[in-house]
Design an enzyme around this catalytic site. Sequence first.
Site, PDB file in Angstrom:
ATOM      1  N   ALA A  66       1.077  -1.192  -0.584  1.00  0.00           N
ATOM      2  CA  ALA A  66       0.027   0.509  -0.345  1.00  0.00           C
ATOM      3  C   ALA A  66       0.778   1.318   0.127  1.00  0.00           C
ATOM      4  O   ALA A  66       1.748   0.982   0.401  1.00  0.00           O
ATOM      5  CB  ALA A  66      -0.809  -0.246   1.611  1.00  0.00           C
ATOM      6  N   GLY A 105       0.639  -5.406   0.879  1.00  0.00           N
ATOM      7  CA  GLY A 105      -1.081  -5.632   0.028  1.00  0.00           C
ATOM      8  C   GLY A 105      -0.396  -5.505  -1.551  1.00  0.00           C
ATOM      9  O   GLY A 105      -1.501  -6.432  -2.253  1.00  0.00           O
ATOM     10  N   GLU A 108      -0.804  -9.504  -0.962  1.00  0.00           N
ATOM     11  CA  GLU A 108      -2.222  -9.818  -0.754  1.00  0.00           C
ATOM     12  C   GLU A 108      -2.893 -10.119  -1.808  1.00  0.00           C
ATOM     13  O   GLU A 108      -3.166 -10.974  -1.581  1.00  0.00           O
ATOM     14  CB  GLU A 108      -2.495  -8.578   0.665  1.00  0.00           C
ATOM     15  CG  GLU A 108      -1.744  -9.451   1.799  1.00  0.00           C
ATOM     16  CD  GLU A 108      -1.916  -8.015   2.830  1.00  0.00           C
ATOM     17  OE1 GLU A 108      -2.834  -7.829   3.620  1.00  0.00           O
ATOM     18  OE2 GLU A 108      -1.673  -7.386   2.169  1.00  0.00           O
ATOM     19  N   GLU A 128       4.331  -5.943   7.357  1.00  0.00           N
ATOM     20  CA  GLU A 128       3.265  -4.422   7.794  1.00  0.00           C
ATOM     21  C   GLU A 128       3.871  -3.865   9.280  1.00  0.00           C
ATOM     22  O   GLU A 128       4.174  -3.622  10.036  1.00  0.00           O
ATOM     23  CB  GLU A 128       2.347  -4.805   7.639  1.00  0.00           C
ATOM     24  CG  GLU A 128       1.124  -4.809   6.733  1.00  0.00           C
ATOM     25  CD  GLU A 128       1.703  -5.748   5.066  1.00  0.00           C
ATOM     26  OE1 GLU A 128       0.868  -6.010   4.254  1.00  0.00           O
ATOM     27  OE2 GLU A 128       2.085  -6.983   5.650  1.00  0.00           O
TER      28      GLU A 128
HETATM   29  N1  T1G Z   1       4.777   3.484   0.020  1.00  0.00           N
HETATM   30  C1  T1G Z   1       5.001   4.628  -0.571  1.00  0.00           C
HETATM   31  N2  T1G Z   1       6.423   4.584  -0.186  1.00  0.00           N
HETATM   32  C2  T1G Z   1       7.080   3.843  -0.502  1.00  0.00           C
HETATM   33  C3  T1G Z   1       6.261   2.687  -0.311  1.00  0.00           C
HETATM   34  C4  T1G Z   1       5.795   2.212  -0.018  1.00  0.00           C
HETATM   35  N3  T1G Z   1       4.678   1.305   0.065  1.00  0.00           N
HETATM   36  N4  T1G Z   1       8.250   1.915  -0.336  1.00  0.00           N
HETATM   37  C5  T1G Z   1       8.874   2.783  -0.840  1.00  0.00           C
HETATM   38  N5  T1G Z   1       8.294   3.961  -1.037  1.00  0.00           N
HETATM   39  C6  T1G Z   1       9.436   5.138  -1.655  1.00  0.00           C
HETATM   40  C7  T1G Z   1      10.411   5.703  -0.229  1.00  0.00           C
HETATM   41  O1  T1G Z   1      10.260   5.725   0.358  1.00  0.00           O
HETATM   42  C8  T1G Z   1      11.216   6.182  -1.445  1.00  0.00           C
HETATM   43  O2  T1G Z   1      10.958   7.390  -2.283  1.00  0.00           O
HETATM   44  C9  T1G Z   1      11.113   4.780  -2.469  1.00  0.00           C
HETATM   45  O3  T1G Z   1      10.024   4.400  -2.461  1.00  0.00           O
HETATM   46  C10 T1G Z   1      12.079   4.223  -2.776  1.00  0.00           C
HETATM   47  O4  T1G Z   1      11.998   3.297  -1.639  1.00  0.00           O
HETATM   48  C11 T1G Z   1      -3.151  -3.115   3.183  1.00  0.00           C
HETATM   49  C12 T1G Z   1      -1.247  -2.094   4.808  1.00  0.00           C
HETATM   50  C13 T1G Z   1       9.950  -2.083  -1.611  1.00  0.00           C
HETATM   51  C14 T1G Z   1      12.166  -3.176  -0.318  1.00  0.00           C
HETATM   52  O5  T1G Z   1       6.411  -1.955   4.638  1.00  0.00           O
HETATM   53  O6  T1G Z   1      10.686  -2.066   2.345  1.00  0.00           O
HETATM   54  O7  T1G Z   1       1.342  -3.090   2.555  1.00  0.00           O
HETATM   55  O8  T1G Z   1      13.298   8.506  -0.739  1.00  0.00           O
HETATM   56  O9  T1G Z   1      14.293   4.314  -0.690  1.00  0.00           O
HETATM   57  O10 T1G Z   1      16.689   0.343  -0.951  1.00  0.00           O
HETATM   58  O11 T1G Z   1      -1.502  -5.065   4.425  1.00  0.00           O
HETATM   59  O12 T1G Z   1      11.435   1.090  -0.103  1.00  0.00           O
HETATM   60  O13 T1G Z   1      12.861   8.284  -3.356  1.00  0.00           O
HETATM   61  O14 T1G Z   1      11.374  10.096  -2.251  1.00  0.00           O
HETATM   62  O15 T1G Z   1      13.140   1.934   0.487  1.00  0.00           O
HETATM   63  O16 T1G Z   1      15.257  -0.246  -3.890  1.00  0.00           O
HETATM   64  C15 T1G Z   1       3.852  -2.729   3.145  1.00  0.00           C
HETATM   65  C16 T1G Z   1       8.038  -0.838   1.946  1.00  0.00           C
HETATM   66  C17 T1G Z   1       3.774  -0.862   3.306  1.00  0.00           C
HETATM   67  C18 T1G Z   1       7.420  -1.822   2.169  1.00  0.00           C
HETATM   68  C19 T1G Z   1      12.348  -0.934  -2.014  1.00  0.00           C
HETATM   69  N6  T1G Z   1       5.587  -2.252   2.185  1.00  0.00           N
HETATM   70  N7  T1G Z   1       9.199  -1.153   0.989  1.00  0.00           N
HETATM   71  O17 T1G Z   1      13.883  -0.805  -1.442  1.00  0.00           O
HETATM   72  O18 T1G Z   1      14.050   1.411  -2.280  1.00  0.00           O
HETATM   73  S1  T1G Z   1       1.775  -1.634   4.334  1.00  0.00           S
HETATM   74  C20 T1G Z   1       6.234  -1.738   2.458  1.00  0.00           C
HETATM   75  C21 T1G Z   1      10.345  -1.184   1.171  1.00  0.00           C
HETATM   76  C22 T1G Z   1       0.554  -2.360   3.785  1.00  0.00           C
HETATM   77  C23 T1G Z   1      -1.108  -3.696   3.205  1.00  0.00           C
HETATM   78  C24 T1G Z   1      -0.538  -2.675   4.237  1.00  0.00           C
HETATM   79  C25 T1G Z   1      11.236  -0.863   0.032  1.00  0.00           C
HETATM   80  C26 T1G Z   1      11.713  -1.606  -1.004  1.00  0.00           C
HETATM   81  P1  T1G Z   1      12.523   7.983  -1.678  1.00  0.00           P
HETATM   82  P2  T1G Z   1      13.724   2.782  -1.480  1.00  0.00           P
HETATM   83  P3  T1G Z   1      15.054   0.134  -1.827  1.00  0.00           P
END
Ligand code: T1G
Length: 689
Positions: A66, A105, A108, A128
């Site tokens: 998400a 998400g 999922e 999450e």
């Molecule tokens: N939402 C918004 N921005 C995100 C994002 C996300 N999910 N993931 C990454 N970014 C932005 C980040 O801030 C950065 O921005 C850029 O993308 C590159 O990220 C309903 C509730 C995917 C492994 O927890 O673990 O789904 O600094 O530098 O090292 O159940 O990003 O360039 O402006 O980290 O290559 C669950 C979170 C969400 C994954 C890539 N998902 N992301 O790593 O790049 S909750 C996560 C990561 C959810 C549902 C629930 C990593 C990555 P900027 P980066 P990276």
Amino acid sequence: MGSINASVDLRRDGDVAVITVDNPPVNALKHEVRAGLVEAMQQAHDDAAVKAVVIACAGRTFFAGADITEFGKPPQAPSLHDVIAAIEAIPKPVVAALHGTALGGGFELALACHFRVAAPSARVGLPEVKLGLLPGAGGTQRLPRLVGPEKALQIIVTGEPIGAAEARGDGIIDEIVEGNLTAAAIDLARLIVREGRPLRLVRDREEKLIGEGFADAAEALTRRLRGREAPAACVEAVRNAIVLPFDQGLNRESELFRELVAGDQSRAQRHVFFAEREAAKVPDMPDATRPRPIALGAVIGAGTMGGGIAMCFANAGIPVTIVETGRDLLQKGLDRVAANYRTTVSRGGLAADEMERRMGLITGATELEALGGADVVIEAVFEEMDVKKRVFADLDRVAKPGTLLATNTSTLDVDAIARATARPQDALGMHFFSPANVMRLLEIVRGAQTSFESLATAIALGRRLGKVSAIVGVCYGFVGNRMLARRSVETERLLLEGALPQEIDAAVAGFGFPMGPCAMMDLAGLDVGWRIRQGRGEHALIEDALCEAGHYGQKTGKGYFRYEAGSRTPLPDPEVENIILETSSRLGINRRPIGEAEIVERMILPMINEGARILEEGIAARPGDIDVIWVYGYGWPVWRGGPMYYADRLGLGHISDRLTFYADRSRDESLRPAPLLARLAAEGRGFAS
Ligand code: T1G
């Protein structure tokens, strides 16, 4: 068919509808993406010529979850649940094509599809919990139905992704494909139609929902996650998959998600998520700055830090040379590295052949000339200025032009060290934390003459070494140790005034730190600080007295606590209590009972105050950088967001009042609120504003 909106494209490949999402950088499932997916699914549903659907993403990864930036804002329909309902409602096979990191998400959504194909390097996970949440789009109900409750709980409570091969083995992935992933997904979709394979939704599978062993697994997984709300919610939700019908379990999952997303812990952890990504950015660095390539590394000093740093290089696949003054010391250092790897192998954390491969990347030498070809040299010798200056002067002579010259000093003046060379623009600090192969934090110390290119090179290297980097300026102790020194002063005072080590540590552990200050100093070795104080003509009366009595910490079986042979469990020590009581009475101090609240305040508030000075001096660019340093380097509980984030929650006005109270009582002017803190408090603002 055609582009549904700016992020979602729908095209036909014969009788297969191909939905491709492109929302860089990580295909977060923001509102526009969800709306486009629902529309595309509807069109595929309504088009009689369409026999199957493929969902794929452009760019570097399948949906990484998400859009975290949308949390805390009013929800916009369609929700992710609506997208998933649209996928489950279509009476045609839906195949998800996974590459990169299919997380949260995104995973999922894939679990709602009938089939999943993946690239060999793909990873899937539900992280999450790292955001203080639980999977909120059915992951806690669908994943247990696919892999069983225990494995699902492992994935959900750790938040760690698994690789495609393991996911294939667990039946999550149907096929791992080389080459063009979307084309392979289309082929599979066609095959399924041709063979008329039954379409079985994950939600309808019950055969793996066996509860035996679940309770023990849950206890083992959550034992070390004291104080956190999300892991307990994950356990409840996955247990519901065993005991409740699917839709009831799903509803309860949504309730738990809504509670957590609105809670303080998740807000704090989301703050840390974004602060971590900001901390490695240099506000004044020109966009055109490019890091220099690093193909070969070198480390000077084969001690505990040097060996750990070399392991970081080998773990990242970068060949590295360790240089030590003599063969014996070198061999001792290499043996320690090998022993570390063997321990990891014995715990199942690394395959034996992988250990051999990594050891093969580490070379030892006793001549400085051996590092002539290195692209980066990290000096990790004794923490003494003259020694470091000598090493850098020698480095200047043997290192090739353009080599990044880094010192691992934890306190000393990086500019003075850089001036020992004729190329201070190529010098900076890279402060690793012990054990360097485990601790994720890297303080990159920017010197007065450090070039942007050198800075960019260090930041890129930190990323390759799997570190969380924060850029800091030059001052004694940089950010982390400088703030920690404030805590050490108060620890000493609390012990003199009436507290005992076990009381201080219990209060700090109760706040959420994995370890209290006294046990932490026992681990690091009290003699290290003692020698530095002697060198600077400074004193810590109780700690000095302990050292004079041979209490160096775990290494001598006694420090602030005593340790049974072979045990790391800190035990109260009457001998220490005597030394403390004796020191207090010698100073004429009437000891008094000191409560947990006061201990916590005096451990935390002076550090926050020092953090304010650090921000004012520009040693740290953002309050979030300080938070990242404390979360990844000093065990600050992530669900409290870091000292500066915590300060804003507490209120700077309140903090200012408490500091003034302690400054008046102790007559220690350094406890008086720092100008920045006082000003922000007066203006009713926070560090983040
Ligand atoms: N939402 C918004 N921005 C995100 C994002 C996300 N999910 N993931 C990454 N970014 C932005 C980040 O801030 C950065 O921005 C850029 O993308 C590159 O990220 C309903 C509730 C995917 C492994 O927890 O673990 O789904 O600094 O530098 O090292 O159940 O990003 O360039 O402006 O980290 O290559 C669950 C979170 C969400 C994954 C890539 N998902 N992301 O790593 O790049 S909750 C996560 C990561 C959810 C549902 C629930 C990593 C990555 P900027 P980066 P990276």
